[in-house]
Scaffold this active site. Structure first.
Site, mmCIF file in Angstrom:
data_model
loop_
_atom_site.group_PDB
_atom_site.id
_atom_site.type_symbol
_atom_site.label_atom_id
_atom_site.label_comp_id
_atom_site.label_asym_id
_atom_site.label_seq_id
_atom_site.Cartn_x
_atom_site.Cartn_y
_atom_site.Cartn_z
ATOM 1 N N ASN A 1 -5.375 2.357 -12.941
ATOM 2 C CA ASN A 1 -4.353 1.444 -12.419
ATOM 3 C C ASN A 1 -2.979 2.029 -12.706
ATOM 4 O OD1 ASN A 1 -3.256 -1.049 -11.397
ATOM 5 N ND2 ASN A 1 -2.853 -1.669 -13.511
ATOM 6 N N MET B 1 -4.069 -7.176 -6.886
ATOM 7 C CA MET B 1 -3.547 -8.294 -7.658
ATOM 8 C C MET B 1 -4.610 -9.237 -8.242
ATOM 9 S SD MET B 1 -0.514 -7.335 -7.583
ATOM 10 C CE MET B 1 0.502 -8.644 -8.268
ATOM 11 N N ARG B 2 -5.824 -8.749 -8.429
ATOM 12 C CA ARG B 2 -6.842 -9.563 -9.099
ATOM 13 C C ARG B 2 -7.209 -8.904 -10.428
ATOM 14 N NH1 ARG B 2 -9.706 -13.750 -6.650
ATOM 15 N NH2 ARG B 2 -10.149 -14.168 -8.844
ATOM 16 N N GLY C 1 0.783 -1.237 0.000
ATOM 17 C CA GLY C 1 0.000 0.000 0.000
ATOM 18 C C GLY C 1 0.811 1.281 0.000
ATOM 19 N N SER C 2 2.010 1.262 -0.597
ATOM 20 C CA SER C 2 2.776 2.519 -0.609
ATOM 21 C C SER C 2 2.163 3.524 -1.607
ATOM 22 C CB SER C 2 4.259 2.276 -0.903
ATOM 23 O OG SER C 2 4.444 1.858 -2.229
ATOM 24 N N HIS D 1 1.022 0.813 -13.519
ATOM 25 C CA HIS D 1 1.810 -0.358 -13.919
ATOM 26 C C HIS D 1 3.293 0.039 -13.981
ATOM 27 C CE1 HIS D 1 2.577 -4.220 -15.670
ATOM 28 N NE2 HIS D 1 3.363 -3.630 -16.550
HETATM 29 C C1 GRF Z 1 3.508 -1.478 -7.509
HETATM 30 O O1 GRF Z 1 4.756 -1.680 -8.118
HETATM 31 C C2 GRF Z 1 2.413 -1.506 -8.540
HETATM 32 O O2 GRF Z 1 2.764 -0.920 -9.748
HETATM 33 C C3 GRF Z 1 2.236 -2.975 -8.718
HETATM 34 O O3 GRF Z 1 2.316 -3.512 -7.418
HETATM 35 C C4 GRF Z 1 3.150 -2.665 -6.622
HETATM 36 C C5 GRF Z 1 2.347 -2.249 -5.432
HETATM 37 O O4 GRF Z 1 3.098 -1.556 -4.484
HETATM 38 N N1 GRF Z 1 1.011 -3.271 -9.414
HETATM 39 P P1 GRF Z 1 2.386 -0.820 -3.276
HETATM 40 O O5 GRF Z 1 1.419 -1.830 -2.638
HETATM 41 O O6 GRF Z 1 1.684 0.379 -3.790
HETATM 42 O O7 GRF Z 1 3.504 -0.495 -2.326
#
Ligand code: GRF
Length: 185
Positions: A104, A87-88, A13-14, A106
């Site tokens: 989203n 992640m879904r 969740g950063s 990426h």
């Molecule tokens: C990020 O690199 C995002 O692009 C990818 O998963 C990671 C999530 O990081 N889909 P966070 O949970 O926001 O720290």
């Protein structure tokens, strides 16, 4: 102009935290109503709670997850669904119903390296530059309309971990910038 958002997370969740902070500091003019997850207690929930944002575990089952989310969105007039390390893969039905309402981030310059482990694949392929992409979500995997991209030159004298961390920092900045640009629309 988008006003009321929810954030969907699965892990650390950063990105979520940097978006919440930007809203609190009025860098973004969005109200984050709730943070949802497909996992029962991801580390992101603790962070959201720190900012007094309600959290809710949806379901690990996609149909139940989407049913509850749809219900919440309608009841609360949510106009933006922010995926931040969620992640879904959402179903085509769901993405069609909420067209141009789901965004989203990426960690690559789409259409290069869609899907999982984009940073590792960019690193291993030996490309000189990669980057990050914020896009609307459609029925494909990382195929939706691009909102904003930022490039990142890979320094091969540094470690992969360093590279991944720097790219994540770029994600944080780019997500805010992309959401600001939507704000103006
Ligand atoms: C990020 O690199 C995002 O692009 C990818 O998963 C990671 C999530 O990081 N889909 P966070 O949970 O926001 O720290």
């Amino acid at each position: 102009m988008y006003k009321k958002a929810v954030i969907l997370v699965s892990g650390t969740g950063s990105n979520m935290e940097s978006i919440i902070k930007a809203c609190k500091e009025s860098v973004l003019h969005l109200k984050i109503e709730r943070v949802f997850s497909n996992r029962s207690n991801p580390p992101a929930f603790e962070k959201a709670t720190k900012y007094k944002i309600p959290t809710e575990f949806l379901s690990s089952k996609l149909d139940r997850l989407e049913e509850r989310l749809s219900e919440y969105i309608h009841k609360n007039q949510i106009d933006l669904i922010i995926l931040a390390g969620f992640m879904r893969i959402l179903s085509p039905n769901f993405t069609a119903r909420f067209k141009r309402m789901i965004v989203n981030i990426h960690p690559a310059l789409l259409p290069a390296f869609p899907g999982l482990d984009a940073q590792r694949r960019a690193w291993d392929t030996g490309v000189a530059k990669t980057g990050v992409t914020v896009h609307f979500v459609d029925e494909g995997v990382d195929t939706g309309e691009i909102i904003l991209q930022r490039e990142f030159i890979i320094d091969r004298t540094k470690s992969f971990e360093f590279f991944k961390n720097e790219l994540l920092k770029l994600e944080h900045r780019t997500y805010i910038e992309a959401l600001q640009s939507l704000d103006k629309k």
